[in-house]
Design a protein around this motif. Structure first.
Motif, PDB file in Angstrom:
ATOM      1  N   ASN A   1     -40.272  12.607 -41.709  1.00 28.76           N
ATOM      2  CA  ASN A   1     -40.257  11.951 -40.440  1.00 28.76           C
ATOM      3  C   ASN A   1     -40.444  13.062 -39.248  1.00 28.76           C
ATOM      4  OD1 ASN A   1     -40.239   9.466 -41.294  1.00 28.76           O
ATOM      5  ND2 ASN A   1     -38.132   9.163 -40.679  1.00 28.76           N
ATOM      6  N   GLN A   2     -39.514  14.195 -39.538  1.00 28.41           N
ATOM      7  CA  GLN A   2     -39.572  15.323 -38.469  1.00 28.41           C
ATOM      8  C   GLN A   2     -40.732  16.099 -38.821  1.00 28.41           C
ATOM      9  OE1 GLN A   2     -36.590  18.714 -39.219  1.00 28.41           O
ATOM     10  NE2 GLN A   2     -35.469  17.771 -37.359  1.00 28.41           N
ATOM     11  N   ALA A   3     -41.189  16.299 -40.062  1.00 30.99           N
ATOM     12  CA  ALA A   3     -42.288  17.042 -40.073  1.00 30.99           C
ATOM     13  C   ALA A   3     -43.744  16.272 -39.582  1.00 30.99           C
ATOM     14  CB  ALA A   3     -42.805  16.972 -41.629  1.00 30.99           C
ATOM     15  N   PHE A   4     -43.647  15.122 -39.727  1.00 30.77           N
ATOM     16  CA  PHE A   4     -44.941  14.337 -39.195  1.00 30.77           C
ATOM     17  C   PHE A   4     -44.606  14.058 -37.692  1.00 30.77           C
ATOM     18  CE2 PHE A   4     -48.684  12.355 -40.189  1.00 30.77           C
ATOM     19  CZ  PHE A   4     -48.992  11.618 -39.253  1.00 30.77           C
ATOM     20  N   GLY A   5     -43.377  13.957 -37.109  1.00 26.86           N
ATOM     21  CA  GLY A   5     -43.088  14.096 -35.534  1.00 26.86           C
ATOM     22  C   GLY A   5     -43.759  15.391 -34.904  1.00 26.86           C
ATOM     23  N   PHE A   6     -43.379  16.469 -35.856  1.00 34.82           N
ATOM     24  CA  PHE A   6     -43.993  17.726 -35.413  1.00 34.82           C
ATOM     25  C   PHE A   6     -45.589  17.839 -35.312  1.00 34.82           C
ATOM     26  CE2 PHE A   6     -44.543  22.338 -35.371  1.00 34.82           C
ATOM     27  CZ  PHE A   6     -45.403  22.760 -36.325  1.00 34.82           C
ATOM     28  N   MET A   7     -45.892  17.346 -36.422  1.00 37.02           N
ATOM     29  CA  MET A   7     -47.491  17.323 -36.616  1.00 37.02           C
ATOM     30  C   MET A   7     -48.044  16.231 -35.392  1.00 37.02           C
ATOM     31  SD  MET A   7     -47.969  16.929 -40.721  1.00 37.02           S
ATOM     32  CE  MET A   7     -49.880  16.768 -40.541  1.00 37.02           C
ATOM     33  N   THR A   8     -47.388  15.174 -35.063  1.00 39.11           N
ATOM     34  CA  THR A   8     -48.017  14.431 -34.099  1.00 39.11           C
ATOM     35  C   THR A   8     -47.950  15.517 -32.610  1.00 39.11           C
ATOM     36  OG1 THR A   8     -47.165  12.515 -35.125  1.00 39.11           O
ATOM     37  CG2 THR A   8     -47.853  12.257 -32.872  1.00 39.11           C
ATOM     38  N   ARG A   9     -47.119  15.910 -32.280  1.00 36.34           N
ATOM     39  CA  ARG A   9     -46.849  16.719 -31.173  1.00 36.34           C
ATOM     40  C   ARG A   9     -48.045  17.690 -31.400  1.00 36.34           C
ATOM     41  NH1 ARG A   9     -41.998  16.424 -32.419  1.00 36.34           N
ATOM     42  NH2 ARG A   9     -40.710  15.112 -31.114  1.00 36.34           N
ATOM     43  N   VAL A  10     -48.302  18.572 -32.405  1.00 36.53           N
ATOM     44  CA  VAL A  10     -49.293  19.386 -32.543  1.00 36.53           C
ATOM     45  C   VAL A  10     -50.670  18.768 -32.298  1.00 36.53           C
ATOM     46  CG1 VAL A  10     -50.667  21.155 -33.838  1.00 36.53           C
ATOM     47  CG2 VAL A  10     -48.052  21.138 -33.728  1.00 36.53           C
TER      48      VAL A  10
ATOM     49  N   ALA B   1     -53.120  30.326 -28.214  1.00 40.79           N
ATOM     50  CA  ALA B   1     -52.485  29.465 -27.454  1.00 40.79           C
ATOM     51  C   ALA B   1     -51.947  28.322 -28.134  1.00 40.79           C
ATOM     52  CB  ALA B   1     -53.688  28.946 -26.466  1.00 40.79           C
ATOM     53  N   LEU B   2     -52.573  27.863 -29.172  1.00 33.99           N
ATOM     54  CA  LEU B   2     -51.961  26.890 -30.095  1.00 33.99           C
ATOM     55  C   LEU B   2     -50.740  27.383 -30.935  1.00 33.99           C
ATOM     56  CD1 LEU B   2     -52.234  23.832 -31.146  1.00 33.99           C
ATOM     57  CD2 LEU B   2     -53.942  24.762 -32.657  1.00 33.99           C
ATOM     58  N   ALA B   3     -50.994  28.545 -31.564  1.00 36.04           N
ATOM     59  CA  ALA B   3     -49.772  29.211 -32.043  1.00 36.04           C
ATOM     60  C   ALA B   3     -48.161  29.162 -31.140  1.00 36.04           C
ATOM     61  CB  ALA B   3     -50.021  30.360 -32.672  1.00 36.04           C
ATOM     62  N   ASP B   4     -48.644  29.491 -29.792  1.00 34.87           N
ATOM     63  CA  ASP B   4     -47.534  29.665 -29.035  1.00 34.87           C
ATOM     64  C   ASP B   4     -47.034  28.311 -28.879  1.00 34.87           C
ATOM     65  OD1 ASP B   4     -49.088  32.223 -26.758  1.00 34.87           O
ATOM     66  OD2 ASP B   4     -47.681  32.394 -28.526  1.00 34.87           O
ATOM     67  N   PHE B   5     -48.063  27.263 -28.449  1.00 31.75           N
ATOM     68  CA  PHE B   5     -47.378  25.949 -28.454  1.00 31.75           C
ATOM     69  C   PHE B   5     -46.818  25.553 -29.680  1.00 31.75           C
ATOM     70  CE2 PHE B   5     -47.218  21.605 -26.825  1.00 31.75           C
ATOM     71  CZ  PHE B   5     -47.386  20.802 -27.885  1.00 31.75           C
ATOM     72  N   ILE B   6     -47.216  25.903 -30.750  1.00 30.45           N
ATOM     73  CA  ILE B   6     -46.559  25.308 -32.099  1.00 30.45           C
ATOM     74  C   ILE B   6     -45.060  26.265 -32.077  1.00 30.45           C
ATOM     75  CG2 ILE B   6     -46.421  25.798 -34.524  1.00 30.45           C
ATOM     76  CD1 ILE B   6     -49.467  25.132 -34.257  1.00 30.45           C
ATOM     77  N   GLU B   7     -44.979  26.993 -31.866  1.00 32.84           N
ATOM     78  CA  GLU B   7     -43.717  27.841 -31.692  1.00 32.84           C
ATOM     79  C   GLU B   7     -42.657  27.094 -30.913  1.00 32.84           C
ATOM     80  OE1 GLU B   7     -42.367  29.938 -33.864  1.00 32.84           O
ATOM     81  OE2 GLU B   7     -44.557  29.677 -34.915  1.00 32.84           O
ATOM     82  N   GLN B   8     -43.344  26.609 -29.668  1.00 28.00           N
ATOM     83  CA  GLN B   8     -42.497  26.063 -28.681  1.00 28.00           C
ATOM     84  C   GLN B   8     -41.810  24.704 -29.294  1.00 28.00           C
ATOM     85  OE1 GLN B   8     -44.504  25.287 -24.886  1.00 28.00           O
ATOM     86  NE2 GLN B   8     -45.040  27.374 -24.950  1.00 28.00           N
ATOM     87  N   VAL B   9     -42.806  24.016 -30.185  1.00 23.98           N
ATOM     88  CA  VAL B   9     -42.398  22.754 -30.296  1.00 23.98           C
ATOM     89  C   VAL B   9     -41.588  22.567 -31.793  1.00 23.98           C
ATOM     90  CG1 VAL B   9     -43.600  20.516 -30.982  1.00 23.98           C
ATOM     91  CG2 VAL B   9     -44.715  22.049 -29.445  1.00 23.98           C
ATOM     92  N   VAL B  10     -41.531  23.676 -32.506  1.00 27.24           N
ATOM     93  CA  VAL B  10     -40.898  23.466 -33.693  1.00 27.24           C
ATOM     94  C   VAL B  10     -39.149  23.396 -33.428  1.00 27.24           C
ATOM     95  CG1 VAL B  10     -40.027  24.946 -35.656  1.00 27.24           C
ATOM     96  CG2 VAL B  10     -42.478  24.830 -34.821  1.00 27.24           C
TER      97      VAL B  10
END
Lengths: 101, 549
Positions: free
Chosen positions: A43-52, A90-99
């Motif tokens: 769930n957590q993984a997929f929630g993260f993927m959803t944000r990304v 940019a996307l990598a930065d965002f990913i880092e913020q969201v993890v």
């Protein structure tokens, strides 16, 4: 969104070290960056993927990724220019913020 | 955590919340989705919103703002969409003022109303107008919307003309994404067509149907030429296509105008007291007052507006825009509005024996940017004004509010022919403030006062009469060959605002408020006997754009 350019050599020296410090590595044989993420559960993984995913849609820039249960492997590269572009950064930065920590 | 949701559902909801949606938006979206589900077969609308990467704008508010224009991007095939985005990107890198001028010129060339841009982009019309005409800054996202519309419109119009040339009777591309019907733009006479019509009107005020048909062809051909397309692709004109009915209406309106002016002349001749209608409030800065030629000065309220538009050649090689200004003064005051709903043309008094009583010359400005012709021996002039907004008659419309563009070639021709006809009979005293002919300069109009008149070739200024509002005087810096005659109202006020480089023949007090005086410039005219009279020899007035929008 106009012409997408590779990150030029000088800029790489500025942009990539930060990402590398976060755990991103450069892929062998292609101009891309890669990182693996591990979550508590699916769930957590997929929630993260959803944000990304939502952010990717907004940016019109999508990652290559793989997911099995609580693991997510992400490769970022830009197809239009055949390598790293600012969008990847940019996307990598965002990913880092969201993890979640 | 809510117990009704699985963990994944909670994660998903949290993801949605952290992506910039708020609770309200989510709930609304849920409502819509459920409605969609109730109607099978409905395709959901893709909301391909694409904020610029480089701008790093927080999109929370940006999302709400998304103008309908962006939705259209999704409707195109991806290559076209990418191409258009690329062009928009390129424009965003350019100097905004430069792009604004380009877009404005394009809109004039194709006679596009601002309303259409506003509808498509969601921009505020006042902001848009100020940005295009004065270069008022506009945020990047909004400029992106504007440029997107521009790029798409270019494609549409090219498509229209292409279809026209192939004889395809396609419907106009939808510029409204909503379900309401596509609103066709209101027809608007272009300067090229008006020129042709005024010439025809001089010859014959009531053309037959065949003659009107001929005019339809001529006008449409001219409009195509102005837009740089082959005259055979007439259907590409879209809502601005000239039809026989429109020509018929145009003539009918001009005849009505003339009858009305005649009626006013009769009123004045019989000595009716004239009461002046106050200028319309809609155009505060563009009403000029002129003093009567004789010693009797009109009351403050008497107003006479004239517009001079000057265009300097565009350095960027844009389509030269030409505007004509016409102003006419009649020795009558307008007691009531003429029965026309469109812009009216001005006619000089046909009989020079009009009353020397100086009433307020009422001007009816027409929106015709063509050169007036003056037949020798007949002091009647047909003057059109390149104004776009017809208001009440006493309201002189701002010429600069719409400047139309014309190809240089036809203009030059017209210029010379008009020049020949510009010999005006000696004015009677009451006609002194009379007809002005304006010619078009093949130039581009800038609304910045400082830029006005800079590039006017002096060769054309053999005898130039320029009538403007005093607020524009700063622009007259290059009229070295121009003498200045000032006609002021009886109550002059203040100092001339920016008349440093102007030569004053008349050392009277300067006038400041644009609405209170008329400043006229004459070249080499002897105005000895009547300082306020304009001598009647040939002249080519030029136009000065007054920033209005």
């Amino acid at each position: 969104m106009g012409i997408i350019h590779l990150i030029i050599y000088k800029e790489r020296g500025q942009l990539l070290p930060n990402l590398k410090a976060s755990g991103w590595i450069e892929v062998e044989g292609r101009d891309a960056i890669y990182k693996e993420f591990l979550f508590k559960d699916f769930n957590q993984a997929f929630g993260f993927m959803t944000r990304v995913a939502l952010q990717s849609e907004k940016m019109d820039h999508h990652p290559e990724w793989f997911n099995v249960y609580n693991k997510v492997h992400i490769t970022l590269s830009t197809h239009d220019c055949g390598g790293l572009s600012h969008r990847d950064v940019a996307l990598a930065d965002f990913i880092e913020q969201v993890v979640p920590f | 955590p809510c117990s009704q949701l699985t963990c994944l559902q909670q994660e998903l909801l949290q993801a949605l919340l952290s992506s910039g949606l708020n609770k309200h938006t989510i709930l609304e979206a849920l409502g819509e989705i459920e409605a969609f589900r109730a109607k099978p077969g409905e395709s959901e609308e893709g909301d391909g919103v694409e904020p610029r990467i480089g701008e790093e704008e927080s999109s929370e508010d940006g999302e709400e703002f998304e103008p309908p224009i962006f939705k259209e991007l999704e409707a195109l095939c991806p290559e076209e969409a990418a191409q258009q985005r690329a062009m928009v990107d390129h424009l965003l890198q350019e100097d905004p003022w430069h792009v604004a001028k380009v877009i404005k010129c394009y809109m004039q060339q194709h006679n596009l109303p601002q309303r259409e841009v506003v509808d498509a982009t969601g921009l505020n019309q006042s902001h848009l107008s100020q940005h295009l005409n004065k270069g008022t800054p506009m945020k990047n996202q909004k400029r992106a919307a504007l440029y997107t519309w521009y790029v798409q419109k270019q494609g549409e119009i090219t498509q229209q003309f292409t279809n026209a040339s192939r004889g395809i009777l396609g419907e106009e591309p939808n510029d409204e994404m909503t379900s309401k019907k596509v609103r066709r733009n209101r027809f608007k006479w272009g300067p090229a067509s008006q020129q042709i019509l005024f010439q025809a009107y001089e010859r014959q005020k009531n053309p037959s149907k065949e003659e009107r048909e001929v005019l339809v062809e001529d006008c449409n051909r001219a409009e195509c030429i102005q837009r740089g397309v082959s005259p055979s692709q007439v259907q590409g004109l879209g809502s601005n296509l000239v039809t026989e009915v429109r020509v018929y209406n145009w003539f009918a309106n001009r005849r009505k105008e003339e009858a009305f002016r005649h009626k006013l002349a009769m009123d004045s001749y019989s000595g009716q007291p004239a009461h002046n209608t106050p200028q319309g409030t809609g155009h505060s800065g563009h009403n000029l007052q002129a003093s009567p030629p004789h010693g009797e000065y009109s009351r403050e309220e008497t107003q006479w507006s004239s517009f001079v538009i000057v265009q300097s050649p565009s350095p960027t090689g844009l389509q030269p825009s030409h505007t004509l200004m016409v102003s006419d003064s009649k020795e009558v005051t307008l007691g009531s509005l003429p029965p026309v709903s469109t812009l009216t043309a001005l006619h000089g008094l046909s009989s020079p024996t009009a009353q020397p009583q100086t009433q307020t010359p009422g001007l009816i400005m027409a929106s015709l940017p063509s050169i007036m012709t003056i037949s020798p021996g007949d002091s009647s002039l047909v003057i059109g004004l390149a104004s776009s907004q017809a208001q009440n008659v006493p309201v002189i419309n701002t010429v600069a509010s719409s400047l139309t563009t014309l190809q240089p070639v036809p203009f030059q021709q017209h210029l010379t022919s008009a020049h020949q006809q510009q010999v005006m009979p000696p004015f009677q005293s009451n006609m002194t403030q009379g007809s002005f002919m304006t010619s078009l300069q093949p130039a581009h109009v800038y609304n910045h006062k400082s830029e006005l008149l800079q590039d006017i070739p002096n060769s054309l200024f053999t005898q130039t009469m320029v009538i403007t509002e005093t607020g524009q005087l700063g622009a007259f810096t290059n009229l070295t060959a121009v003498k200045q005659v000032r006609i002021t109202s009886p109550t002059p006020v203040g100092q001339l605002s920016s008349s440093d480089s102007l030569q004053h023949l008349d050392s009277g007090p300067s006038v400041s408020a644009p609405s209170s005086s008329l400043v006229m410039y004459l070249t080499s005219q002897s105005i000895d006997s009547h300082p306020h009279l304009l001598s009647p020899s040939a002249f080519i007035p030029t136009q000065i754009a007054s920033p209005t929008q």
